[in-house]
Design a protein around this motif. Structure first.
Motif, PDB file in Angstrom:
ATOM      1  N   VAL A   1     -24.424  21.644  42.901  1.00 24.26           N
ATOM      2  CA  VAL A   1     -23.152  20.924  42.852  1.00 24.26           C
ATOM      3  C   VAL A   1     -22.912  20.505  41.409  1.00 24.26           C
ATOM      4  N   ILE A   2     -21.773  20.905  40.866  1.00 22.77           N
ATOM      5  CA  ILE A   2     -21.440  20.531  39.490  1.00 22.77           C
ATOM      6  C   ILE A   2     -20.500  19.332  39.546  1.00 22.77           C
ATOM      7  N   SER A   3     -20.891  18.262  38.885  1.00 15.46           N
ATOM      8  CA  SER A   3     -20.093  17.038  38.979  1.00 15.46           C
ATOM      9  C   SER A   3     -19.238  16.806  37.738  1.00 15.46           C
ATOM     10  N   GLU A   4     -19.595  17.412  36.623  1.00 15.56           N
ATOM     11  CA  GLU A   4     -18.905  17.060  35.372  1.00 15.56           C
ATOM     12  C   GLU A   4     -19.075  18.169  34.339  1.00 15.56           C
ATOM     13  N   ILE A   5     -18.040  18.333  33.513  1.00 20.26           N
ATOM     14  CA  ILE A   5     -18.141  19.245  32.366  1.00 20.26           C
ATOM     15  C   ILE A   5     -17.759  18.466  31.114  1.00 20.26           C
ATOM     16  N   VAL A   6     -18.603  18.536  30.080  1.00 22.72           N
ATOM     17  CA  VAL A   6     -18.301  17.860  28.806  1.00 22.72           C
ATOM     18  C   VAL A   6     -18.520  18.849  27.667  1.00 22.72           C
ATOM     19  N   MET A   7     -18.043  18.491  26.464  1.00 23.67           N
ATOM     20  CA  MET A   7     -18.284  19.334  25.287  1.00 23.67           C
ATOM     21  C   MET A   7     -19.495  18.787  24.546  1.00 23.67           C
ATOM     22  N   LYS A   8     -20.334  19.682  24.046  1.00 24.70           N
ATOM     23  CA  LYS A   8     -21.448  19.291  23.178  1.00 24.70           C
ATOM     24  C   LYS A   8     -21.418  20.296  22.036  1.00 24.70           C
ATOM     25  N   GLY A   9     -20.965  19.857  20.859  1.00 18.38           N
ATOM     26  CA  GLY A   9     -20.743  20.799  19.761  1.00 18.38           C
ATOM     27  C   GLY A   9     -19.618  21.738  20.166  1.00 18.38           C
ATOM     28  N   ASP A  10     -19.818  23.045  19.980  1.00 18.06           N
ATOM     29  CA  ASP A  10     -18.766  23.986  20.377  1.00 18.06           C
ATOM     30  C   ASP A  10     -19.050  24.622  21.742  1.00 18.06           C
ATOM     31  N   ARG A  11     -19.949  24.001  22.486  1.00 18.18           N
ATOM     32  CA  ARG A  11     -20.287  24.545  23.794  1.00 18.18           C
ATOM     33  C   ARG A  11     -19.966  23.565  24.907  1.00 18.18           C
ATOM     34  N   LEU A  12     -19.702  24.123  26.070  1.00 21.94           N
ATOM     35  CA  LEU A  12     -19.537  23.293  27.254  1.00 21.94           C
ATOM     36  C   LEU A  12     -20.911  22.942  27.817  1.00 21.94           C
ATOM     37  N   MET A  13     -21.008  21.740  28.340  1.00 24.21           N
ATOM     38  CA  MET A  13     -22.249  21.332  28.989  1.00 24.21           C
ATOM     39  C   MET A  13     -21.891  20.995  30.426  1.00 24.21           C
ATOM     40  N   ILE A  14     -22.513  21.674  31.386  1.00 19.77           N
ATOM     41  CA  ILE A  14     -22.202  21.353  32.779  1.00 19.77           C
ATOM     42  C   ILE A  14     -23.331  20.518  33.364  1.00 19.77           C
ATOM     43  N   ARG A  15     -22.917  19.475  34.080  1.00 19.54           N
ATOM     44  CA  ARG A  15     -23.888  18.552  34.655  1.00 19.54           C
ATOM     45  C   ARG A  15     -23.764  18.541  36.169  1.00 19.54           C
ATOM     46  N   GLY A  16     -24.900  18.508  36.825  1.00 22.62           N
ATOM     47  CA  GLY A  16     -24.855  18.455  38.280  1.00 22.62           C
ATOM     48  C   GLY A  16     -26.239  18.437  38.860  1.00 22.62           C
ATOM     49  N   GLU A  17     -26.350  18.988  40.076  1.00 22.00           N
ATOM     50  CA  GLU A  17     -27.632  18.969  40.755  1.00 22.00           C
ATOM     51  C   GLU A  17     -27.937  20.350  41.310  1.00 22.00           C
ATOM     52  N   ASP A  18     -29.142  20.830  41.023  1.00 21.07           N
ATOM     53  CA  ASP A  18     -29.632  22.057  41.629  1.00 21.07           C
ATOM     54  C   ASP A  18     -30.189  21.652  42.989  1.00 21.07           C
ATOM     55  N   THR A  19     -29.478  22.054  44.069  1.00 16.68           N
ATOM     56  CA  THR A  19     -29.869  21.552  45.392  1.00 16.68           C
ATOM     57  C   THR A  19     -30.963  22.402  46.020  1.00 16.68           C
ATOM     58  N   THR A  20     -31.370  23.484  45.388  1.00 17.91           N
ATOM     59  CA  THR A  20     -32.544  24.207  45.877  1.00 17.91           C
ATOM     60  C   THR A  20     -33.797  23.607  45.245  1.00 17.91           C
ATOM     61  N   MET A  21     -33.754  23.408  43.926  1.00 17.38           N
ATOM     62  CA  MET A  21     -34.903  22.826  43.237  1.00 17.38           C
ATOM     63  C   MET A  21     -34.900  21.308  43.394  1.00 17.38           C
ATOM     64  N   ASN A  22     -33.759  20.788  43.872  1.00 12.35           N
ATOM     65  CA  ASN A  22     -33.667  19.353  44.129  1.00 12.35           C
ATOM     66  C   ASN A  22     -33.864  18.515  42.861  1.00 12.35           C
ATOM     67  N   ARG A  23     -33.167  18.918  41.798  1.00 11.50           N
ATOM     68  CA  ARG A  23     -33.319  18.180  40.545  1.00 11.50           C
ATOM     69  C   ARG A  23     -31.997  18.210  39.790  1.00 11.50           C
ATOM     70  N   PRO A  24     -31.761  17.208  38.975  1.00 11.42           N
ATOM     71  CA  PRO A  24     -30.539  17.214  38.173  1.00 11.42           C
ATOM     72  C   PRO A  24     -30.596  18.348  37.154  1.00 11.42           C
ATOM     73  N   MET A  25     -29.419  18.815  36.740  1.00 13.38           N
ATOM     74  CA  MET A  25     -29.421  19.859  35.706  1.00 13.38           C
ATOM     75  C   MET A  25     -28.305  19.578  34.712  1.00 13.38           C
ATOM     76  N   GLU A  26     -28.545  19.988  33.496  1.00 15.81           N
ATOM     77  CA  GLU A  26     -27.550  19.899  32.433  1.00 15.81           C
ATOM     78  C   GLU A  26     -27.748  21.158  31.605  1.00 15.81           C
ATOM     79  N   VAL A  27     -26.811  22.076  31.732  1.00 14.25           N
ATOM     80  CA  VAL A  27     -27.015  23.372  31.071  1.00 14.25           C
ATOM     81  C   VAL A  27     -25.788  23.762  30.250  1.00 14.25           C
ATOM     82  N   PRO A  28     -26.026  24.365  29.060  1.00 12.73           N
ATOM     83  CA  PRO A  28     -24.908  24.775  28.205  1.00 12.73           C
ATOM     84  C   PRO A  28     -24.284  26.081  28.699  1.00 12.73           C
TER      85      PRO A  28
END
Lengths: 351, 351
Positions: free
Chosen positions: A235-262
Motif C-alpha cells: 500500500v503506497i500512502s505518500e509520494i514526495v520529492m527527494k532531490g530529482d527523484r520521487l520517493m514513494i512511501r508505504g507498506e510492503d504487506t507481504t514482508m510486513n514492513r514499511p518501505m521508502e523507495v526511490p
C-alpha cells in the motif's frame, strides 16, 4: 409503421462491433459518434497495444472501423450527438445535434467510460504536483511512440513503478467497484517498458493481481518470468520529492514492513468511471443509472444488455468496467437483441 | 441448396441463450443435449444460487429452458450426441447418435467445462482420504438443500475454510490459467454458510482475491463487512487429521508466519477444465484446441466466438474459464454471427 433501423450511439469498440453485427443480420443502422472519427477511447486516448492480445490499437480499431465504413447498411454520423428521443420500441424518433431526426426501431448505447482523474482532492499521489507522476494513459501515449522517458528530464528512467487501484476499490471516493482491466494493462505496459529499456527496473504495487482467465498465463506469468517485472503486494500512502527523484512511501504487506523507495517515474493505474457521454445519454433517453452513474442493467438477471427502457440496449463499458472481450461479446449480444426486438415489433405491426 | 438452420451443441446457459437468440432472429435451430434434461452444469451439478446475482440456479435455468421449449423454431433433442459432421459453412450434414442426420448452415459449440478433480495425484489436500474435505460442488449441493453440515458427523460445523486455486494457477498440473469464477463462488458460499449458521466461523485462504467489476462491491465487501467472512492471504501445504478435526498447515503470507489451524470442513475451490464433451466435439468437428484442451479462438483477435472452422462458432466455457455474464454475452454474439453467416451463405446460394 415500425422502423427496422437500429441507432447506435458511440463509435468505439462496442458501437463498431454492434454496427457490424446489425448489418450482418441485414438490418440498417445509423452510428452516431460525438468525436470527429471512429475508434473510441483506444484511438482518442492513444492506446499502444491492446490487452490481452497485444495487437496495435490503431490496427485493431482500423479493422473494426473498416468493417462498417462504406457498408451499404451502415450510416455513420461523426461530430454528432443525440439531443432528444421520443416514441417507443419499434418506433423511436431520435433528434440529433445536426438538426436531423432519425427514425429507429431500437437503440444501442455504447458510450463507454472515462479514465479516473487522479488529481481529485482525495488522491495523495501528487499527479498535478509532480511531472514524473503520470497515468496509464500518459504511459500508453509514450509507448505508442515507442519511447519511454522520465517526463521531467526526457531521459530514460532507471526505476519505474505502477500503483494499482487508483480510483477503484476505494470507498472514500465512492468507487467501491474494481475496474477490472488495470492489472492487465499495467502488466502489459510493464512488459513494453522492459522491452524498450532492458536496464530499467519495473515494479507493480498491488492489493490483488486480478489476471483472470488467460490473462494469467498469457501476460502475468511472462511479465514475471521472462520480463522480470517485480510485483510487490503493498500500500503506497505518500509520494514526495527527494532531490530529482520521487520517493514513494508505504507498506510492503507481504514482508510486513514499511518501505521508502526511490522511483524515476510513478504510473498511477487509474480506473474506469462513466463517461460524460454515458451520463448525458442516460438523461436524454431516461435510462436508469446505478449508484456510480453507469447505465443500469436489470438486477439479478442474465440479461446483460437490457436497460430500464424496452427497445434500448447497452453494450460495453457504458454499463460498468469491461475488458475488450467482454465488450465485443456484449456488442454482439446487443446487436442480436436489438435486431430481434425490431423484427418482433415489425411482425406485430404487420399483423 | 444452403440450409438456414443453426445446430447448437449443448443445452446449458450458453446453448440455451444462443438458441433463444437464433430463434428471436427468425432462424430455426436444433439443440442437441447429451443429458436427459436442459440446464447444463448449474442443474446437473446442483448449483444453489448463481453469481453474481445470487438467484436460485433452478429458477434462472428454468426460465432459460422455458424460453426455448415449445418455441416453433427450436427443436430440442435430449439424450443425443453429435457423432459426425460433413460439409461446410452454409451446408453441414451433422450425424447424431440417434441415427438422424441434421442439415445446418452453421453450428454453435456450447459444451461447457468440467470441475477440476482435486483427487489427482499431485494434489495434497486429501480429498479422497477425508470425508470433511469437499469441493465447491459438494458444498453447493448442501447449500441447495439449505443445510450445511460436517459430512463425517452430520452436525453443523464451527469452523469452515475455503482453499482457493485448487487446479488453477498451477504449473505442476499444467493449468497455469486462472479459472475466473472460484473467488466469487467461494465468497458467495461463505455468505450462504454464514446465513445458515451464524455461529460458524468461515475463512477463505487465497493468493489474490479476483472479484472484478461489480463482484467487488456486490459480493466481496458484504462478505467481509456484513457477514464477517475472514479472508487470509496464505498458502496451504498440507491437511492432516487431529482427533476428529482437520488440521490445515501452511503459511500466512500477510503476517509472514507459519500457521496450523483446526477446521471442521475444508472446501477446495476447484477450477475449470475442458469438459469431456468439449474434448470429444473438438475431435468430431476437427476444431483446433488450445494447450489446455479448450476450443481455440483466433489468437490476438477480438473475434471471441470464432473457431478454426468457418461456420462453426463457440460460446461459453467451452473456450476457457468464463463467468455467466461472459457466457450469455458470448452466446448472444455467437447467435448473431451464426445467423449472419447462414444469411450470407444463403444469399450467395441464391445469387
Amino acid at each position: 409503421m415500425p422502423s427496422e433501423t437500429i441507432l447506435i450511439i458511440g463509435g468505439g469498440p462496442a458501437g463498431l462491433e454492434a454496427a457490424r453485427g446489425v448489418a450482418e443480420l441485414g438490418y440498417s443502422t445509423v452510428v452516431v459518434e460525438a468525436r470527429e472519427r471512429l475508434g473510441g477511447t483506444p484511438i482518442s486516448a492513444n492506446y499502444a497495444a491492446l490487452t490481452h492480445g497485444m495487437r496495435a490499437a490503431a490496427e485493431v480499431m482500423g479493422e473494426m472501423a473498416a468493417a462498417v465504413t462504406g457498408h451499404p447498411l451502415v450510416d455513420v454520423r461523426l461530430n454528432t450527438k443525440v439531443t432528444g428521443c421520443a416514441g417507443a420500441l419499434g418506433d423511436f424518433a431520435v433528434m440529433l445535434s445536426t438538426g436531423d431526426t432519425v427514425r429507429a426501431g431500437a437503440l444501442i448505447v455504447a458510450t463507454g467510460f472515462d479514465h479516473f482523474d487522479p488529481g481529485r482532492a482525495s488522491q495523495q499521489y501528487g499527479y498535478y504536483q509532480y511531472d514524473d507522476v503520470i497515468t496509464l494513459q500518459d504511459a500508453e501515449a509514450m509507448l505508442k511512440r515507442k519511447e519511454f522517458v522520465k517526463p521531467s528530464s526526457k531521459m530514460p528512467p532507471e526505476r519505474v513503478c505502477f500503483i494499482q487501484c487508483v480510483g477503484s476499490r476505494d470507498r472514500q471516493i465512492g468507487n467501491e467497484y474494481c475496474s477490472k482491466v488495470c492489472c492487465g494493462v499495467a502488466s502489459k505496459q510493464a512488459i513494453e517498458i522492459r522491452q524498450l529499456l532492458p536496464d530499467c527496473r519495473v515494479f507493480i504495487f498491488y492489493i490483488d493481481m486480478r489476471m483472470y482467465g488467460y490473462w494469467e498465463n498469457e501476460i502475468y506469468w511472462p511479465a514475471q518470468e521472462k520480463y522480470k517485472v517485480q510485483y510487490i503486494r503493498g500500500v503506497i500512502s505518500e509520494i514526495v520529492m527527494k532531490g530529482d527523484r520521487l520517493m514513494i512511501r508505504g507498506e510492503d504487506t507481504t514482508m510486513n514492513r514499511p518501505m521508502e523507495v526511490p522511483m524515476d517515474v510513478v504510473i498511477l493505474s487509474n480506473g474506469m468511471e462513466p463517461s460524460k457521454g454515458t451520463k448525458e445519454i442516460a438523461g436524454t433517453l431516461g435510462l436508469a443509472q446505478n449508484k456510480y452513474g453507469f447505465i443500469a442493467t436489470p438486477p439479478d438477471s442474465l440479461d446483460t444488455v437490457a436497460t430500464s427502457v424496452p427497445g434500448i440496449f447497452v453494450a460495453g463499458a457504458a454499463s460498468g468496467p469491461k475488458d475488450l472481450d467482454d465488450t465485443v461479446g456484449m456488442a454482439g449480444a446487443a446487436a442480436m437483441k436489438a435486431a430481434g426486438a425490431v423484427r418482433r415489433a415489425s411482425l406485430a405491426g404487420k399483423a
